[in-house]
Design a protein around this motif. Structure first.
Motif, PDB file in Angstrom:
ATOM      1  N   LYS A   1       0.830  -1.209   0.000  1.00 51.23           N
ATOM      2  CA  LYS A   1       0.000   0.000   0.000  1.00 51.23           C
ATOM      3  C   LYS A   1       0.866   1.260   0.000  1.00 51.23           C
ATOM      4  O   LYS A   1       0.567   2.233  -0.701  1.00 51.23           O
ATOM      5  CB  LYS A   1      -0.924  -0.001   1.216  1.00 51.23           C
ATOM      6  N   ILE A   2       1.931   1.242   0.797  1.00 47.54           N
ATOM      7  CA  ILE A   2       2.810   2.416   0.853  1.00 47.54           C
ATOM      8  C   ILE A   2       3.573   2.571  -0.457  1.00 47.54           C
ATOM      9  O   ILE A   2       3.689   3.679  -1.001  1.00 47.54           O
ATOM     10  CB  ILE A   2       3.792   2.295   2.033  1.00 47.54           C
ATOM     11  N   THR A   3       4.077   1.463  -0.978  1.00 48.57           N
ATOM     12  CA  THR A   3       4.840   1.499  -2.226  1.00 48.57           C
ATOM     13  C   THR A   3       3.994   2.006  -3.386  1.00 48.57           C
ATOM     14  O   THR A   3       4.462   2.774  -4.233  1.00 48.57           O
ATOM     15  CB  THR A   3       5.389   0.094  -2.559  1.00 48.57           C
ATOM     16  N   ASN A   4       2.747   1.605  -3.412  1.00 49.99           N
ATOM     17  CA  ASN A   4       1.854   1.972  -4.512  1.00 49.99           C
ATOM     18  C   ASN A   4       0.990   3.191  -4.205  1.00 49.99           C
ATOM     19  O   ASN A   4       0.074   3.513  -4.974  1.00 49.99           O
ATOM     20  CB  ASN A   4       0.951   0.780  -4.864  1.00 49.99           C
ATOM     21  N   SER A   5       1.279   3.859  -3.078  1.00 50.15           N
ATOM     22  CA  SER A   5       0.523   5.056  -2.670  1.00 50.15           C
ATOM     23  C   SER A   5      -0.980   4.805  -2.703  1.00 50.15           C
ATOM     24  O   SER A   5      -1.760   5.592  -3.250  1.00 50.15           O
ATOM     25  CB  SER A   5       0.875   6.238  -3.590  1.00 50.15           C
ATOM     26  N   SER A   6      -1.386   3.706  -2.109  1.00 51.87           N
ATOM     27  CA  SER A   6      -2.794   3.320  -2.119  1.00 51.87           C
ATOM     28  C   SER A   6      -3.654   4.317  -1.345  1.00 51.87           C
ATOM     29  O   SER A   6      -3.264   4.812  -0.285  1.00 51.87           O
ATOM     30  CB  SER A   6      -2.955   1.922  -1.508  1.00 51.87           C
ATOM     31  N   SER A   7      -4.822   4.594  -1.874  1.00 47.98           N
ATOM     32  CA  SER A   7      -5.747   5.515  -1.214  1.00 47.98           C
ATOM     33  C   SER A   7      -6.378   4.889   0.026  1.00 47.98           C
ATOM     34  O   SER A   7      -6.988   5.582   0.839  1.00 47.98           O
ATOM     35  CB  SER A   7      -6.853   5.935  -2.190  1.00 47.98           C
ATOM     36  N   THR A   8      -6.220   3.577   0.170  1.00 49.19           N
ATOM     37  CA  THR A   8      -6.815   2.881   1.318  1.00 49.19           C
ATOM     38  C   THR A   8      -5.832   2.739   2.478  1.00 49.19           C
ATOM     39  O   THR A   8      -6.121   2.042   3.445  1.00 49.19           O
ATOM     40  CB  THR A   8      -7.301   1.478   0.902  1.00 49.19           C
ATOM     41  N   ILE A   9      -4.700   3.415   2.393  1.00 50.55           N
ATOM     42  CA  ILE A   9      -3.657   3.249   3.405  1.00 50.55           C
ATOM     43  C   ILE A   9      -4.148   3.627   4.802  1.00 50.55           C
ATOM     44  O   ILE A   9      -3.780   3.001   5.796  1.00 50.55           O
ATOM     45  CB  ILE A   9      -2.404   4.084   3.035  1.00 50.55           C
ATOM     46  N   THR A  10      -5.003   4.644   4.896  1.00 53.43           N
ATOM     47  CA  THR A  10      -5.474   5.078   6.216  1.00 53.43           C
ATOM     48  C   THR A  10      -6.379   4.045   6.877  1.00 53.43           C
ATOM     49  O   THR A  10      -6.595   4.094   8.088  1.00 53.43           O
ATOM     50  CB  THR A  10      -6.230   6.416   6.112  1.00 53.43           C
ATOM     51  N   ASN A  11      -6.919   3.134   6.083  1.00 49.88           N
ATOM     52  CA  ASN A  11      -7.772   2.080   6.633  1.00 49.88           C
ATOM     53  C   ASN A  11      -6.991   0.825   6.996  1.00 49.88           C
ATOM     54  O   ASN A  11      -7.570  -0.136   7.511  1.00 49.88           O
ATOM     55  CB  ASN A  11      -8.871   1.711   5.627  1.00 49.88           C
ATOM     56  N   ASP A  12      -5.695   0.849   6.733  1.00 47.23           N
ATOM     57  CA  ASP A  12      -4.869  -0.313   7.063  1.00 47.23           C
ATOM     58  C   ASP A  12      -4.866  -0.515   8.578  1.00 47.23           C
ATOM     59  O   ASP A  12      -4.737   0.456   9.347  1.00 47.23           O
ATOM     60  CB  ASP A  12      -3.434  -0.082   6.567  1.00 47.23           C
ATOM     61  N   PRO A  13      -5.011  -1.761   9.053  1.00 41.12           N
ATOM     62  CA  PRO A  13      -5.086  -2.004  10.507  1.00 41.12           C
ATOM     63  C   PRO A  13      -3.847  -1.543  11.266  1.00 41.12           C
ATOM     64  O   PRO A  13      -3.952  -1.044  12.394  1.00 41.12           O
ATOM     65  CB  PRO A  13      -5.271  -3.526  10.600  1.00 41.12           C
ATOM     66  N   ILE A  14      -2.673  -1.683  10.655  1.00 37.64           N
ATOM     67  CA  ILE A  14      -1.446  -1.239  11.322  1.00 37.64           C
ATOM     68  C   ILE A  14      -1.410   0.284  11.409  1.00 37.64           C
ATOM     69  O   ILE A  14      -1.079   0.858  12.455  1.00 37.64           O
ATOM     70  CB  ILE A  14      -0.200  -1.766  10.582  1.00 37.64           C
ATOM     71  N   VAL A  15      -1.773   0.941  10.329  1.00 40.79           N
ATOM     72  CA  VAL A  15      -1.773   2.406  10.309  1.00 40.79           C
ATOM     73  C   VAL A  15      -2.784   2.961  11.308  1.00 40.79           C
ATOM     74  O   VAL A  15      -2.524   3.971  11.980  1.00 40.79           O
ATOM     75  CB  VAL A  15      -2.069   2.927   8.887  1.00 40.79           C
ATOM     76  N   ARG A  16      -3.920   2.307  11.435  1.00 42.76           N
ATOM     77  CA  ARG A  16      -4.928   2.767  12.401  1.00 42.76           C
ATOM     78  C   ARG A  16      -4.383   2.701  13.824  1.00 42.76           C
ATOM     79  O   ARG A  16      -4.613   3.605  14.634  1.00 42.76           O
ATOM     80  CB  ARG A  16      -6.205   1.930  12.277  1.00 42.76           C
ATOM     81  N   LEU A  17      -3.668   1.634  14.138  1.00 43.45           N
ATOM     82  CA  LEU A  17      -3.081   1.509  15.475  1.00 43.45           C
ATOM     83  C   LEU A  17      -1.991   2.556  15.694  1.00 43.45           C
ATOM     84  O   LEU A  17      -1.896   3.162  16.764  1.00 43.45           O
ATOM     85  CB  LEU A  17      -2.502   0.106  15.663  1.00 43.45           C
ATOM     86  N   LEU A  18      -1.177   2.780  14.675  1.00 40.57           N
ATOM     87  CA  LEU A  18      -0.112   3.778  14.792  1.00 40.57           C
ATOM     88  C   LEU A  18      -0.687   5.186  14.934  1.00 40.57           C
ATOM     89  O   LEU A  18      -0.078   6.057  15.559  1.00 40.57           O
ATOM     90  CB  LEU A  18       0.805   3.713  13.567  1.00 40.57           C
ATOM     91  N   SER A  19      -1.845   5.408  14.366  1.00 45.50           N
ATOM     92  CA  SER A  19      -2.476   6.728  14.420  1.00 45.50           C
ATOM     93  C   SER A  19      -3.115   7.023  15.772  1.00 45.50           C
ATOM     94  O   SER A  19      -3.571   8.145  16.014  1.00 45.50           O
ATOM     95  CB  SER A  19      -3.543   6.847  13.324  1.00 45.50           C
ATOM     96  N   SER A  20      -3.140   6.026  16.651  1.00 43.09           N
ATOM     97  CA  SER A  20      -3.782   6.201  17.958  1.00 43.09           C
ATOM     98  C   SER A  20      -3.042   7.196  18.841  1.00 43.09           C
ATOM     99  O   SER A  20      -3.629   7.819  19.718  1.00 43.09           O
ATOM    100  CB  SER A  20      -3.874   4.853  18.681  1.00 43.09           C
ATOM    101  N   GLY A  21      -1.728   7.330  18.631  1.00 41.27           N
ATOM    102  CA  GLY A  21      -0.938   8.226  19.467  1.00 41.27           C
ATOM    103  C   GLY A  21      -0.588   7.640  20.817  1.00 41.27           C
ATOM    104  O   GLY A  21       0.076   8.294  21.629  1.00 41.27           O
ATOM    105  N   ASN A  22      -1.021   6.402  21.076  1.00 43.18           N
ATOM    106  CA  ASN A  22      -0.688   5.733  22.333  1.00 43.18           C
ATOM    107  C   ASN A  22       0.784   5.321  22.298  1.00 43.18           C
ATOM    108  O   ASN A  22       1.205   4.552  21.438  1.00 43.18           O
ATOM    109  CB  ASN A  22      -1.584   4.502  22.514  1.00 43.18           C
TER     110      ASN A  22
END
Length: 340
Positions: free
Chosen positions: A27-48
């Motif tokens: 997703k990152i390599t291909n600049s996918s528009s769905t990257i923000t919905n990736d489960p890992i990205v969602r966890l990283l976005s938590s700020g915890n």
């Protein structure tokens, strides 16, 4: 009468989900528009801090293993090890295979190299934007940064700049709280930050020394048309005389030398910042050391030895360092200071 029951609980093993990680890389390599919905990205976005720190460490360890596998494959295909990596302290000599260079192997190596470099470039902001609160926060973040920067051949200038700034911020925060924390915490945090500083120094100088490949993302960013191209007459970007080789003003030469120019600029900046980081960390540790006490931190990235001694004991002193390196201070040594 009390009865106690003994339970034998097997150890817990954390197994990385490679399918999910590979999906993130794609997703990152291909600049996918769905990257923000990736489960890992969602966890990283938590700020915890704990969540982000542990995930970043786990991801980086997987990426580092992928990089090691890619390097091993490249070297076994005839690619010179000296041109694609900087060995860690104390590592054994690499056995170079004496076979003709496999061009397709070099292409495949660079594809994998740039793919993982892009991933680190994307993920770095999740750790560098975290709040700095306690000494444990500093230890957790610095530990994650060490893992993120371990593969020094995969760090873009953007990654290096963000990590260097964060390492400085963490070092300054550690120094600000040195009176409130234990020596053990100060040493643990400093150990990680020294390693991080070593990693970014190696990384920024690698391309300049011909020890690592120039990353595609760096080259493209260096040569994208500047937003102030038409208005800023002093802009280095548009001064082709800075980037030509004599009378060679070809596009290839200009783009190559423009990238080198920005790499050198960042190298100077990071070198200065690392000097400040080292000063802050040594000050944070020295405050805990009495005369005669010492602190040793020896890792694959750095060797740090601190000792508080009297001026009188400097004369005729033999100082030993990593890998049997040593130096002696002569008996006629004179230090113009009145402090210990």
């Amino acid at each position: 009468m009390r009865f106690f029951q003994i339970l034998h609980i097997s150890s817990v093993n954390i197994i990385a989900d490679l399918a999910t990680i590979n999906d993130l890389i794609d997703k990152i390599t291909n600049s996918s528009s769905t990257i923000t919905n990736d489960p890992i990205v969602r966890l990283l976005s938590s700020g915890n801090q704990n969540v982000v720190g542990q995930i970043m460490t786990s991801l980086s360890q997987e990426f580092n293993q992928m990089n090691n596998d890619n390097l091993d494959k490249a070297i076994s295909s005839g690619i010179s090890a000296a041109s694609i990596l900087v060995s860690s302290l104390g590592s054994s000599s690499l056995q170079q295979v004496s076979i003709p260079l496999n061009e397709s192997a070099l292409i495949n190596f660079n594809i994998e190299l740039n793919s993982l470099a892009n991933v680190r470039d994307y993920l770095v902001t999740f750790i560098t934007n975290l709040l700095i609160t306690t000494s444990n926060s500093i230890i957790l973040q610095s530990s994650s940064l060490v893992q993120l920067t371990q593969s020094t051949n995969q760090l873009t200038r953007n990654t290096l700049l963000l990590v260097s700034n964060r390492c400085y911020e963490l070092s300054a925060a550690l120094y600000a709280m040195f009176e409130k924390i234990s020596y053990e915490d100060a040493q643990s945090a400093s150990n990680q930050l020294f390693q991080c500083a070593s990693n970014i120094l190696n990384a920024v100088n690698g391309p300049l020394q011909g020890r690592t490949e120039v990353l595609d993302l760096d080259n493209s960013r260096a040569n994208v048309i500047s937003t102030d191209y038409d208005t800023d007459l002093e802009s280095a970007w548009s001064n082709l005389n800075l980037f030509s080789d004599g009378n060679d003003f070809s596009t290839a030469t200009i783009e190559k030398n423009r990238n080198i120019y920005y790499q050198k600029q960042l190298a100077n900046q990071i070198n200065s910042q690392v000097t400040q980081i080292i000063s802050l960390l040594t000050s944070s540790l020295n405050i805990h050391l009495n005369i005669g006490q010492s602190s040793l931190m020896n890792t694959s990235q750095s060797f740090i030895s601190l000792e508080t001694i009297s001026i009188a004991s400097l004369k005729d002193r033999l100082v030993k360092q990593v890998e049997n390196a040593q130096f002696s201070i002569p008996s006629d040594f004179i230090l113009n200071t009145t402090s210990n």
